[in-house]
Motif scaffolding. Sequence first.
Motif, PDB file in Angstrom:
ATOM      1  N   ARG A 258       0.834  -1.207   0.000  1.00  0.00           N
ATOM      2  CA  ARG A 258       0.000   0.000   0.000  1.00  0.00           C
ATOM      3  C   ARG A 258       0.868   1.256   0.000  1.00  0.00           C
TER       4      ARG A 258
ATOM      5  N   ALA B 224       0.623   4.207  -2.654  1.00  0.00           N
ATOM      6  CA  ALA B 224       0.369   5.576  -2.199  1.00  0.00           C
ATOM      7  C   ALA B 224       1.470   6.523  -2.686  1.00  0.00           C
ATOM      8  N   GLN B 225       2.708   6.051  -2.651  1.00  0.00           N
ATOM      9  CA  GLN B 225       3.824   6.867  -3.137  1.00  0.00           C
ATOM     10  C   GLN B 225       3.646   7.171  -4.620  1.00  0.00           C
TER      11      GLN B 225
ATOM     12  N   VAL C 150       0.827   7.262  -6.345  1.00  0.00           N
ATOM     13  CA  VAL C 150      -0.266   8.219  -6.538  1.00  0.00           C
ATOM     14  C   VAL C 150       0.237   9.629  -6.242  1.00  0.00           C
ATOM     15  N   ALA C 151       1.046   9.757  -5.194  1.00  0.00           N
ATOM     16  CA  ALA C 151       1.551  11.071  -4.800  1.00  0.00           C
ATOM     17  C   ALA C 151       2.543  11.637  -5.814  1.00  0.00           C
TER      18      ALA C 151
ATOM     19  N   GLU D 197      -5.022   7.760  -9.973  1.00  0.00           N
ATOM     20  CA  GLU D 197      -5.823   7.822  -8.753  1.00  0.00           C
ATOM     21  C   GLU D 197      -6.607   6.509  -8.587  1.00  0.00           C
TER      22      GLU D 197
ATOM     23  N   ASP E 263      -8.246   3.569  -5.424  1.00  0.00           N
ATOM     24  CA  ASP E 263      -8.475   3.249  -4.017  1.00  0.00           C
ATOM     25  C   ASP E 263      -7.298   2.367  -3.598  1.00  0.00           C
ATOM     26  N   ILE E 264      -6.413   2.912  -2.794  1.00  0.00           N
ATOM     27  CA  ILE E 264      -5.152   2.236  -2.485  1.00  0.00           C
ATOM     28  C   ILE E 264      -5.384   0.893  -1.807  1.00  0.00           C
ATOM     29  N   ARG E 265      -6.310   0.838  -0.894  1.00  0.00           N
ATOM     30  CA  ARG E 265      -6.591  -0.406  -0.165  1.00  0.00           C
ATOM     31  C   ARG E 265      -7.095  -1.492  -1.113  1.00  0.00           C
TER      32      ARG E 265
END
Length: 206
Positions: free
Chosen positions: A146, A150-151, A153-154, A160, A162-164
């Motif tokens: 995750r 997330a990294q 996406v940032a 984009e 849903d990371i989970r």
Amino acid sequence: MQIEIPASPWKPAAERQRDRDAKRDAVLRTAARLFVENGFHRTKMADVAEQLHITKPALYHYFRNKEDILYACYQLGGELIEAELAGVDDAGKRGLDRAVAFLRAYTLNMTADFGMCLVSVDDRDLAPDSRRKVRDWKRSIDTRLRGYIAQGVADGSIREVDIRIAAFLLAGAVNWVGQWFREGGPRTAEEIADVMADMARHALAR
């Protein structure tokens, strides 16, 4: 008169330990393969002993019972995965590259005996304390994946998402490799890992 001292029939301690470690490893590899092929409950200690051409009591020099063997298989499988994942952070600076490298390394481990054992045998067959430790480790693996997503996406390398759910989807696909992969199939472990990595890249990339 000089007395000749006969050579000791016992091996040096370091050599005895190497022999013990090699035999313990053989027990684990044999048991992991049988757990995958026949299931944990249908595999008996006597089956493991028979495969190794040793007596059943000889197994108890290395493990107390079948659950003890299963936990050791989980431990070793986890150590091998961690070793494969050690270089993921060097795969690139972007989150996408790290996530893909993570999934490729994880896929390779799912094609090995201990990786297959990790996903084929229910951890509810472990004692409560052992089960807690295994589940803590599984959560740490999920958290790491995750984090890479997330990294990405940032930093803009991953769209984009849903990371989970993305982590569950990708890890689930990789774990399933451990259910169906067999040596001698139409694709090698390396080829499957490459295909899974390529599909993950296309699924995540912006």
